[in-house]
Design a protein around this motif. Structure first.
Motif, PDB file in Angstrom:
ATOM      1  N   GLU A 194      51.678  39.263  43.542  1.00 21.05           N
ATOM      2  CA  GLU A 194      51.262  37.884  43.344  1.00 21.05           C
ATOM      3  C   GLU A 194      51.936  37.372  42.075  1.00 21.05           C
ATOM      4  O   GLU A 194      51.810  37.981  41.010  1.00 21.05           O
ATOM      5  CB  GLU A 194      49.735  37.820  43.181  1.00 21.05           C
ATOM      6  CG  GLU A 194      49.197  36.434  42.989  1.00 21.05           C
ATOM      7  CD  GLU A 194      47.709  36.433  42.617  1.00 21.05           C
ATOM      8  OE1 GLU A 194      47.141  35.349  42.439  1.00 21.05           O
ATOM      9  OE2 GLU A 194      47.127  37.537  42.478  1.00 21.05           O
ATOM     10  N   GLN A 195      52.663  36.274  42.205  1.00 15.93           N
ATOM     11  CA  GLN A 195      53.349  35.701  41.038  1.00 15.93           C
ATOM     12  C   GLN A 195      52.317  35.039  40.141  1.00 15.93           C
ATOM     13  O   GLN A 195      51.624  34.125  40.561  1.00 15.93           O
ATOM     14  CB  GLN A 195      54.379  34.685  41.534  1.00 15.93           C
ATOM     15  CG  GLN A 195      55.078  33.914  40.435  1.00 15.93           C
ATOM     16  CD  GLN A 195      55.978  32.824  41.019  1.00 15.93           C
ATOM     17  OE1 GLN A 195      56.886  33.103  41.781  1.00 15.93           O
ATOM     18  NE2 GLN A 195      55.715  31.584  40.669  1.00 15.93           N
ATOM     19  N   TYR A 235      54.368  39.498  37.817  1.00 12.11           N
ATOM     20  CA  TYR A 235      53.700  39.688  39.099  1.00 12.11           C
ATOM     21  C   TYR A 235      52.505  40.612  38.923  1.00 12.11           C
ATOM     22  O   TYR A 235      52.598  41.627  38.223  1.00 12.11           O
ATOM     23  CB  TYR A 235      54.654  40.314  40.115  1.00 12.11           C
ATOM     24  CG  TYR A 235      55.887  39.482  40.357  1.00 12.11           C
ATOM     25  CD1 TYR A 235      55.873  38.443  41.283  1.00 12.11           C
ATOM     26  CD2 TYR A 235      57.057  39.706  39.630  1.00 12.11           C
ATOM     27  CE1 TYR A 235      56.998  37.662  41.498  1.00 12.11           C
ATOM     28  CE2 TYR A 235      58.189  38.923  39.828  1.00 12.11           C
ATOM     29  CZ  TYR A 235      58.147  37.898  40.768  1.00 12.11           C
ATOM     30  OH  TYR A 235      59.269  37.125  40.953  1.00 12.11           O
ATOM     31  N   SER A 255      51.933  44.622  47.582  1.00 14.77           N
ATOM     32  CA  SER A 255      51.812  43.160  47.628  1.00 14.77           C
ATOM     33  C   SER A 255      51.861  42.628  46.214  1.00 14.77           C
ATOM     34  O   SER A 255      51.185  43.141  45.324  1.00 14.77           O
ATOM     35  CB  SER A 255      50.480  42.752  48.261  1.00 14.77           C
ATOM     36  OG  SER A 255      50.504  43.017  49.629  1.00 14.77           O
ATOM     37  N   GLY A 264      53.562  30.528  44.165  1.00  7.59           N
ATOM     38  CA  GLY A 264      54.091  31.496  45.120  1.00  7.59           C
ATOM     39  C   GLY A 264      55.594  31.575  45.212  1.00  7.59           C
ATOM     40  O   GLY A 264      56.136  32.182  46.149  1.00  7.59           O
ATOM     41  N   LEU A 279      48.937  43.937  43.811  1.00  2.07           N
ATOM     42  CA  LEU A 279      47.624  43.976  44.469  1.00  2.07           C
ATOM     43  C   LEU A 279      47.450  45.324  45.165  1.00  2.07           C
ATOM     44  O   LEU A 279      48.394  45.891  45.701  1.00  2.07           O
ATOM     45  CB  LEU A 279      47.516  42.837  45.480  1.00  2.07           C
ATOM     46  CG  LEU A 279      47.821  41.453  44.889  1.00  2.07           C
ATOM     47  CD1 LEU A 279      47.842  40.395  45.983  1.00  2.07           C
ATOM     48  CD2 LEU A 279      46.797  41.082  43.820  1.00  2.07           C
TER      49      LEU A 279
END
Lengths: 211, 211
Positions: B192-193, B207, B190, A201, B210
């Motif tokens: 997410e890495q 990334y 949104s 994260g 989402l």
């Protein structure tokens, strides 16, 4: 030679705090999302006296940034929400035993007597600017390093003045859309990427600031 | 399920191009510094028919982003500097054998017949918007992926419309101070890495977007 270091969380769109900062939301709207990666770490919980959290790559980063620090400099807005003359009952956000354990020099326009806390932290209040604050911090730090703790505006001032040696960014996969930009109006420092730590994260990237 | 991917270089202060873009300096002032990490890579030289360069972590990233792509979408400003009606003699920046080797759908307000090139690249010109361009690109890509090639404004449009699945940033230790921001006015996706690749002079972070 001791270094002047800074580590700070930043959103992917470049904000160190969200919009609409207030006493209730000092990090601005959404700003707390910049620090979520830290709240799972074992090191962070240990500092707050709890035996929980997961040990991951961010733990090593949190330890490293706290290691070898002899003094901190921070802006008044990081020390507290108040403006103008001091409310002497305000002793920072961090309770009786703040996580600094060294002298902390708070930049302010309003004089105040030093505030000693438990665990080695003493807050000193500096009214004659960042260079004076840094000079005092360097003196007490000796051969240890000095950390510029924040907030964003203080970090920008140190960068613009060419007073920072290392900038360690915690790049968080969040878009805040608005707020306080970290890397705006900081002149044209040259940066050299010297370390990258992938973690859940968050991506930690350390830059050397070249003079 | 094929993905809509984008990879793009960005300065540490969030710009995908420098200020004062012009025909002579299409990336703006200082913008070429965003791509220096690539010019040392073996893969990049190989694509330009040369046997030189060093193999490093960036090579794997350059290969990965080109792997499995069935079509590209790009903005008109990435295809060429011209504005208004087409100068039909302009066939892109990339010479006779562009590095795409697939159909490339160019967003424009001005109709133009397709331009076939050597090596499998054909430029198609789409006048009815990003969703139409993406639909055509997906069709020809089949089960391969589609890449949104740039520039920044096209990437922003895809992000804002929720049409991107993956954003792979090449985060470069450069402060441009001004120019074209990549992650502004993109709504509130949104992220997410999902991957971090440290490499000399650049940090690659992928990334997932989402929905």
């Amino acid at each position: 030679m001791s270094l002047v270091r800074c580590h700070i969380a930043v959103s992917l769109d470049g904000f160190a705090a969200g919009p609409d900062q207030s006493e209730e939301h000092p990090l601005g709207r959404g700003g707390e999302r910049l620090h979520e990666w830290m709240f799972t770490s074992r090191t962070w919980h240990a500092q707050h006296g709890r035996d929980e959290g997961e040990r991951d790559a961010s733990d090593e980063v949190v330890e490293a940034v706290q290691n070898g620090i002899g003094a901190y400099v921070m802006g008044r807005n990081m020390f507290g929400w108040g403006r103008g003359a001091w409310d002497e009952s305000w002793r920072g956000w961090w309770g009786d035993d703040p996580p600094f354990h060294t002298p902390v020099f708070v930049l302010t326009h309003h004089e105040r007597e030093p505030v000693p806390m438990r665990g080695g932290t003493t807050f000193f209040f500096v009214t004659d600017g960042i260079e004076a604050a840094l000079s005092k911090a360097r003196y007490v730090a000796g051969d240890k390093d000095v950390t510029v703790a924040g907030g964003a505006s203080t970090v920008r001032q140190f960068l613009a003045a060419g007073l920072l040696d290392e900038l360690y960014l915690h790049i968080v996969p969040v878009l805040l859309g608005a707020g306080e930009r970290l890397l705006e109006d900081v002149g044209e420092p040259s940066l050299e990427q010297i370390e990258v730590v992938p973690a859940p994260g968050v991506t930690h990237v350390k830059y050397r600031v070249l003079r």
